[in-house]
Write an enzyme that holds these catalytic residues in place. Structure first.
Site, PDB file in Angstrom:
ATOM      1  N   ASN A 158       0.847  -1.192   0.000  1.00  0.00           N
ATOM      2  CA  ASN A 158       0.000   0.000   0.000  1.00  0.00           C
ATOM      3  C   ASN A 158       0.883   1.243   0.000  1.00  0.00           C
ATOM      4  O   ASN A 158       2.110   1.135   0.051  1.00  0.00           O
ATOM      5  CB  ASN A 158      -0.985  -0.022   1.175  1.00  0.00           C
ATOM      6  CG  ASN A 158      -0.263  -0.020   2.509  1.00  0.00           C
ATOM      7  OD1 ASN A 158       0.404   0.935   2.867  1.00  0.00           O
ATOM      8  ND2 ASN A 158      -0.383  -1.133   3.244  1.00  0.00           N
ATOM      9  N   ASP A 208      -4.752  -6.092   5.441  1.00  0.00           N
ATOM     10  CA  ASP A 208      -5.835  -6.865   6.060  1.00  0.00           C
ATOM     11  C   ASP A 208      -5.908  -8.270   5.478  1.00  0.00           C
ATOM     12  O   ASP A 208      -6.458  -9.172   6.094  1.00  0.00           O
ATOM     13  CB  ASP A 208      -7.176  -6.146   5.847  1.00  0.00           C
ATOM     14  CG  ASP A 208      -7.221  -4.846   6.632  1.00  0.00           C
ATOM     15  OD1 ASP A 208      -6.693  -4.827   7.750  1.00  0.00           O
ATOM     16  OD2 ASP A 208      -7.769  -3.850   6.111  1.00  0.00           O
ATOM     17  N   LYS A 223       7.916 -17.864  -9.519  1.00  0.00           N
ATOM     18  CA  LYS A 223       7.191 -16.768 -10.164  1.00  0.00           C
ATOM     19  C   LYS A 223       5.992 -17.321 -10.933  1.00  0.00           C
ATOM     20  O   LYS A 223       6.141 -18.269 -11.708  1.00  0.00           O
ATOM     21  CB  LYS A 223       8.150 -16.023 -11.101  1.00  0.00           C
ATOM     22  CG  LYS A 223       7.549 -14.780 -11.688  1.00  0.00           C
ATOM     23  CD  LYS A 223       8.511 -14.094 -12.637  1.00  0.00           C
ATOM     24  CE  LYS A 223       7.743 -13.054 -13.420  1.00  0.00           C
ATOM     25  NZ  LYS A 223       8.408 -12.670 -14.643  1.00  0.00           N
ATOM     26  N   PHE A 249      -4.888   3.855  14.337  1.00  0.00           N
ATOM     27  CA  PHE A 249      -5.222   4.813  13.287  1.00  0.00           C
ATOM     28  C   PHE A 249      -6.392   4.257  12.497  1.00  0.00           C
ATOM     29  O   PHE A 249      -6.498   3.040  12.314  1.00  0.00           O
ATOM     30  CB  PHE A 249      -4.031   5.026  12.345  1.00  0.00           C
ATOM     31  CG  PHE A 249      -3.079   6.086  12.836  1.00  0.00           C
ATOM     32  CD1 PHE A 249      -2.313   5.862  13.964  1.00  0.00           C
ATOM     33  CD2 PHE A 249      -2.967   7.299  12.173  1.00  0.00           C
ATOM     34  CE1 PHE A 249      -1.446   6.835  14.440  1.00  0.00           C
ATOM     35  CE2 PHE A 249      -2.103   8.273  12.636  1.00  0.00           C
ATOM     36  CZ  PHE A 249      -1.338   8.048  13.765  1.00  0.00           C
ATOM     37  N   LYS A 295     -14.505   1.570  15.329  1.00  0.00           N
ATOM     38  CA  LYS A 295     -13.258   0.793  15.345  1.00  0.00           C
ATOM     39  C   LYS A 295     -12.590   0.868  16.721  1.00  0.00           C
ATOM     40  O   LYS A 295     -12.066  -0.111  17.228  1.00  0.00           O
ATOM     41  CB  LYS A 295     -12.322   1.393  14.289  1.00  0.00           C
ATOM     42  CG  LYS A 295     -11.421   0.398  13.640  1.00  0.00           C
ATOM     43  CD  LYS A 295     -10.771   0.975  12.403  1.00  0.00           C
ATOM     44  CE  LYS A 295     -11.624   0.788  11.166  1.00  0.00           C
ATOM     45  NZ  LYS A 295     -10.967   1.231   9.946  1.00  0.00           N
ATOM     46  N   LYS A 304     -12.056  -2.558  18.767  1.00  0.00           N
ATOM     47  CA  LYS A 304     -10.703  -3.066  18.999  1.00  0.00           C
ATOM     48  C   LYS A 304     -10.231  -2.856  20.442  1.00  0.00           C
ATOM     49  O   LYS A 304      -9.135  -3.258  20.802  1.00  0.00           O
ATOM     50  CB  LYS A 304      -9.717  -2.397  18.043  1.00  0.00           C
ATOM     51  CG  LYS A 304     -10.023  -2.692  16.569  1.00  0.00           C
ATOM     52  CD  LYS A 304      -8.850  -2.353  15.681  1.00  0.00           C
ATOM     53  CE  LYS A 304      -9.237  -2.531  14.215  1.00  0.00           C
ATOM     54  NZ  LYS A 304      -8.088  -2.711  13.342  1.00  0.00           N
TER      55      LYS A 304
HETATM   56  O1  C5P Z   1      -9.402  -2.056  10.866  1.00  0.00           O
HETATM   57  P1  C5P Z   1      -8.368  -1.163  10.292  1.00  0.00           P
HETATM   58  O2  C5P Z   1      -7.346  -1.878   9.461  1.00  0.00           O
HETATM   59  O3  C5P Z   1      -8.894   0.045   9.593  1.00  0.00           O
HETATM   60  O4  C5P Z   1      -7.614  -0.596  11.588  1.00  0.00           O
HETATM   61  C1  C5P Z   1      -6.534   0.263  11.472  1.00  0.00           C
HETATM   62  C2  C5P Z   1      -5.714   0.202  12.709  1.00  0.00           C
HETATM   63  O5  C5P Z   1      -5.500  -1.157  13.081  1.00  0.00           O
HETATM   64  C3  C5P Z   1      -4.331   0.779  12.480  1.00  0.00           C
HETATM   65  O6  C5P Z   1      -3.867   1.334  13.679  1.00  0.00           O
HETATM   66  C4  C5P Z   1      -3.514  -0.445  12.093  1.00  0.00           C
HETATM   67  O7  C5P Z   1      -2.151  -0.271  12.384  1.00  0.00           O
HETATM   68  C5  C5P Z   1      -4.147  -1.530  12.920  1.00  0.00           C
HETATM   69  N1  C5P Z   1      -4.153  -2.853  12.283  1.00  0.00           N
HETATM   70  C6  C5P Z   1      -3.617  -3.911  12.955  1.00  0.00           C
HETATM   71  N2  C5P Z   1      -3.587  -5.150  12.386  1.00  0.00           N
HETATM   72  C7  C5P Z   1      -4.138  -5.358  11.162  1.00  0.00           C
HETATM   73  C8  C5P Z   1      -4.700  -4.283  10.488  1.00  0.00           C
HETATM   74  C9  C5P Z   1      -4.708  -3.041  11.071  1.00  0.00           C
HETATM   75  O8  C5P Z   1      -3.130  -3.738  14.073  1.00  0.00           O
HETATM   76  N3  C5P Z   1      -4.092  -6.557  10.644  1.00  0.00           N
END
Ligand code: C5P
Length: 426
Positions: A225, A294, A304, A343, A357, A361
């Site tokens: 990304n 994600d 490859k 974030f 969120k 979380k």
């Molecule tokens: O759910 P989302 O990906 O939008 O959440 C973003 C936050 O969760 C960010 O702080 C990111 O660093 C964290 N995150 C995480 N593990 C993941 C995806 C996102 O800790 N697999």
């Protein structure tokens, strides 16, 4: 900030060059002050080239200051100590944020302890109100001598800080304690000494993640990304400036990371997961600024993948949600849980989604970030965010990521303050 780097006459004087560079990497300005005997070990010109400032080697000589002033007369008015032909230790003494002496010999320790001011450095020590940090270096018998030990105690009782000398081969051929500490250690101590005295992050352990993660499809392709790591790096640098011990877990970035007490480089979400869970143990604050993938290819190819006529289907599976896992673990932790900051990078319904969120979380703070704006979010130097906590919400207007980092850490400090006031709720 302006730091006076005192260099005294020990064999470790050459290491002061590296200390000087380290301080500059942290964004500090350095003025080198050398004793007469230091100048026999390292030439003042070396420090002058690195600091781009006149080096002070004498209490009396007008020296090169005057010439440099003539060349850069525009700067002279903002730096009173430079604007005088003769060197004014009182003016420098007022202008510095720290007096660091590395290496510091037994002789200079003795003079500092007893108020003897027979050269520029020793006069500066008496004249300044800035914090003082000494990195002693000498033969081990000298260090162990009652006279030196007593002087060290006198200075310590006066609030002077020390970077302990290490053990090892001494220049005199002995093995023992007395060798100048290594430059990175001296730089870390200096940065900590510069931290605002009232910062609640001083001495705390802060873990920051930064950058993207790369999820490999095959040995040459990955899913990534646009995160540059800037926001996380700014947070790590600011936490360190406030005196925290910082562990930075960084994904693949082109940007060089700032100095930190520990830097763990990772590539994938799985690696970041392992690094964060390991590092979060004992942390007071965990800030996840990284853009963690994600999804990751369920079955990365070991060779490859060749192109084919028709479409290619990739199966992706969920990565572990690191923050959510830390959030879930909180009630079970006996040792008190760290403050968790996440974030939320969103392109629509930014605030409601971020709020949801935060609750889901189990976070203390969430930094809502509208990444659809051109001047905020991924891969730009500025950001505009909303920091959302349990009972409050703070709008942080558009500004550099460094200043946004400071605003976020102000909120973290407020939480630490509240926890200290109500420990039962922590
Ligand atoms: O759910 P989302 O990906 O939008 O959440 C973003 C936050 O969760 C960010 O702080 C990111 O660093 C964290 N995150 C995480 N593990 C993941 C995806 C996102 O800790 N697999």
């Amino acid at each position: 900030m302006l730091i006076a780097l005192g260099v005294t006459g020990g064999i470790g004087a050459y290491k002061a060059v590296e200390v000087c560079r380290g301080l500059q990497k942290h964004g500090h300005d350095v003025v080198a002050v050398m004793t007469r005997s230091a100048a026999r070990f390292v030439g003042p010109v070396t420090f002058e080239a690195i600091t781009r400032r006149p080096v002070i080697t004498s209490q009396w000589k007008p020296g090169i200051n005057t010439r440099l002033r003539a060349e850069r007369s525009d700067e002279a008015s903002t730096e009173p100590w430079r604007s005088r032909g003769d060197i004014e230790h009182i003016a420098i003494a007022d202008g510095i944020a720290l007096l660091l002496v590395a290496p510091c010999t037994a002789n200079v320790i003795g003079k500092f302890a007893n108020g003897i001011a027979d050269d520029f450095l020793t006069s500066l020590y008496l004249a300044t109100r800035a914090p003082v940090l000494l990195a002693p270096a000498m033969n081990s018998n000298m260090l162990a001598h009652e006279a030196v030990q007593r002087n060290l105690q006198v200075l310590a009782a006066r609030g002077v800080g020390f970077v302990e000398p290490g053990e090892g081969y001494l220049a005199c051929g002995w093995i023992g304690k007395g060798r100048l500490a290594e430059p990175p250690e001296i730089v870390s101590a200096a940065v900590r000494a510069l931290a605002p005295a009232d910062s609640l992050l001083r001495g705390r352990r802060v873990l920051v993640t930064a950058g993207p993660t790369y999820e490999d499809i095959d040995p040459v392709r990955y899913i990534g990304n646009r995160s540059s790591g800037r926001m996380g790096f700014a947070l790590a640098a600011e936490a360190r400036r406030r005196g925290a011990r910082v562990t930075l877990v960084a994904g693949p970035t082109r940007l060089a990371p700032p100095a930190a007490d520990e830097i763990v480089r990772v590539r994938s979400a799985a690696e970041m997961h392992a690094a964060v869970l390991g590092g979060a143990e004992g942390a007071d604050v965990v800030i996840m600024a990284a853009a963690v993938a994600d999804y990751t290819p369920a079955d990365p190819a070991s060779h490859k993948v060749s192109k084919q006529d028709g479409p290619l289907t990739l199966t992706l599976e969920r990565t572990p949600d690191i923050l959510a896992e830390l959030g879930r673990a909180r009630p079970r932790r006996a040792s008190g849980s760290p403050i968790l900051v996440g974030f939320a990078a969103e392109t629509a319904d930014v605030i409601p989604r971020a709020r949801e969120k935060r609750t889901r979380k189990g976070l203390d703070l969430i930094v809502a970030n509208d990444v659809s704006r051109a001047d905020a979010g991924f891969d730009v130097g500025t950001n505009v965010v909303t920091v959302i906590g349990d009972e409050r919400q703070r709008e942080v207007p558009l500004q550099s990521k460094e200043r946004v980092a400071a605003a976020i850490l102000d909120e973290v400090e407020d939480l630490l303050r509240a926890r200290a006031a109500a420990p039962a709720r922590a």
